[in-house]
Enzyme design. Structure first.
Site, short mmCIF file in Angstrom:
data_model
loop_
_atom_site.label_atom_id
_atom_site.label_comp_id
_atom_site.label_asym_id
_atom_site.label_seq_id
_atom_site.Cartn_x
_atom_site.Cartn_y
_atom_site.Cartn_z
N PRO A 2 0.92 -1.33 -0.35
CA PRO A 2 -0.09 0.40 -0.06
C PRO A 2 0.69 0.95 0.10
O PRO A 2 2.31 1.44 0.69
CB PRO A 2 -0.93 -0.42 1.35
CG PRO A 2 -0.95 -1.80 1.49
CD PRO A 2 0.40 -1.92 1.53
N GLU A 3 0.49 2.17 -0.76
CA GLU A 3 1.15 3.20 -0.53
C GLU A 3 0.89 4.60 -0.10
O GLU A 3 -0.13 4.17 0.55
CB GLU A 3 0.96 4.34 -1.75
CG GLU A 3 1.41 3.19 -3.30
CD GLU A 3 2.06 3.99 -4.33
OE1 GLU A 3 2.47 5.16 -4.76
OE2 GLU A 3 1.75 3.55 -5.71
N LYS A 52 4.62 5.39 5.14
CA LYS A 52 3.44 4.00 5.31
C LYS A 52 3.87 3.21 6.79
O LYS A 52 3.57 1.58 6.83
CB LYS A 52 4.79 3.16 4.24
CG LYS A 52 4.53 3.13 2.39
CD LYS A 52 5.50 2.49 1.48
CE LYS A 52 4.78 3.54 0.19
NZ LYS A 52 6.07 2.44 -0.29
N ARG A 196 14.48 8.24 10.62
CA ARG A 196 14.71 7.20 9.56
C ARG A 196 14.26 7.57 8.23
O ARG A 196 14.63 7.41 7.55
CB ARG A 196 14.95 6.01 9.93
CG ARG A 196 16.02 5.80 11.24
CD ARG A 196 15.88 3.98 11.38
NE ARG A 196 14.47 3.53 11.23
CZ ARG A 196 13.74 2.51 12.46
NH1 ARG A 196 14.93 3.22 13.67
NH2 ARG A 196 12.96 2.29 12.74
N ASN A 237 4.99 2.87 -6.24
CA ASN A 237 5.62 2.30 -7.72
C ASN A 237 4.56 3.67 -8.61
O ASN A 237 5.03 3.66 -10.12
CB ASN A 237 5.54 1.09 -8.11
CG ASN A 237 6.36 0.84 -9.18
OD1 ASN A 237 7.52 1.58 -9.39
ND2 ASN A 237 6.10 -0.39 -9.82
N ARG A 330 11.92 -3.53 -8.85
CA ARG A 330 10.86 -3.09 -9.30
C ARG A 330 10.05 -2.49 -10.84
O ARG A 330 11.44 -2.02 -11.24
CB ARG A 330 10.39 -1.63 -8.09
CG ARG A 330 10.35 -1.94 -6.82
CD ARG A 330 8.71 -2.71 -6.44
NE ARG A 330 7.94 -2.68 -6.60
CZ ARG A 330 7.10 -1.73 -6.20
NH1 ARG A 330 7.87 -1.14 -4.49
NH2 ARG A 330 5.92 -1.96 -5.92
#
Length: 341
Positions: A2-3, A52, A196, A237, A330
């Site tokens: 999931p984005e 995410k 991070r 993506n 990807r």
């Protein structure tokens, strides 16, 4: 995976459904039994998303500030296979699932909650709920908030599959399955995770200039950098491919060879696309003037995306066949003409 818009949508849903409530937490699968035991009976104080990652603060009282040492944070990363599924009575307004793996490209993954309050997330900006409900109604889905069981008639269903965590509130239940990460943290642990991560375009505290500086300091291609969560958080993506096309930037151009102005343009294009995704649960990036009329029956993605998953199809702006290449394991899509530099 999931984005980022999905995680922000999920955070809004959980906050709306459970915020301020004492929740019963359990781990039917057993792998999070100790953590669920610590959360059981606690109050959900809100919800946050960063890229995410989903962060849920719990405390014994609803009036506790998030930095109180008595607050316990639940961090969840859905990864490739994680999802939340929902069930509830007629007062429980939620989708059936958020984050569930798509069975085919383009499938939304959110459907009406049968017997519950529909699938719209009330309170989200964008005014998309009525549109979504109309679309789902046309597809035969029940979106009425009055057809489900009354609160005193509803019973939580038996867990389906390997449920890592179940949250049960007054009107409904949320089941988490298959997450890549599900752990308890204190406030410093949350801060360490966030340090991070790159800035998230969907967060009010995001700093565009941090993204620009990080991208300008890298020799990697911008197509790789947009997928690097330490450079910018939340883009996946689809957004990577679509925003680079919309701005006219080659995905193979090194970050340190892109001007600050063009990097800012990428950010400013990406943010409203992701905001639309939060409001609707749906990724679409094609301007109305570019949608083919009629839509080619063998190219349904042309109504939603410029290049993503349209390999060999004509570019919607110049007619050049859309190209595809594997980059960092990807699939990357672009138009060789519109994105020549």
């Amino acid at each position: 995976m999931p984005e980022g818009h999905t995680i922000h949508r999920l955070a809004a849903a959980l906050d709306e459904l459970y915020g301020g409530q004492n929740l019963h937490a359990s781990s039917p699968q057993g792998r999070f039994a100790e953590g669920a035991g610590r959360l059981d009976g606690q109050v959900l104080l809100g919800s946050q998303a960063h890229g995410k990652h989903l962060f849920l603060p719990f405390g014994p009282r609803a009036d506790m500030p998030h930095d109180d040492p008595g607050v316990t944070w639940l961090r969840i990363h859905l990864g490739l296979y994680g999802s939340w599924t929902f069930d509830g009575d007629r007062e429980f307004i939620a989708p059936h699932a958020i984050g569930a793996p798509r069975r085919r490209v383009g499938e939304r993954g959110e459907h009406a909650l049968k017997g519950g309050g529909g699938s719209a997330l009330a309170g989200l900006d964008g005014g998309a709920a009525d549109v979504d409900d109309a679309q789902r109604s046309a597809e035969g889905a029940d979106v009425s908030p009055h057809h489900g069981p009354a609160p005193d008639e509803w019973e939580p269903p038996e867990p389906r599959g390997a449920v890592r965590l179940r949250l049960l509130g007054r009107h409904g239940v949320a089941d988490l399955t298959g997450p890549a990460a599900c752990e308890l943290l204190d406030a410093e642990g949350v801060a360490a995770v966030r340090r991070r991560l790159g800035p998230d375009p969907l967060r009010a505290d995001a700093d565009l200039e941090v993204f620009v500086a990080k991208a300008r300091s890298r020799r990697k291609s911008i197509g790789e950098l947009l997928m690097d969560q330490s450079v910018i958080s939340g883009a996946g993506n689809i957004y990577r491919a679509e925003t680079l096309f919309r701005v006219g930037v080659s995905p193979f151009r090194a970050g340190n060879r892109i001007s600050e102005e063009r990097l800012r343009a990428i950010w400013e294009d990406l943010r409203p696309l992701m905001e639309y995704g939060v409001a609707t649960g749906f990724i679409t990036t094609v301007d109305l003037d570019d949608v083919p009329d009629p839509l080619p029956p063998d190219d349904p993605e042309a109504g939603r995306w410029y290049v993503y998953h349209r390999t060999g199809r004509p570019c919607l702006r110049c007619g050049t066949p859309v190209a595809e290449r594997e980059v960092a394991a990807r699939r990357l899509f672009w138009c060789p003409t519109c994105q020549a530099r």
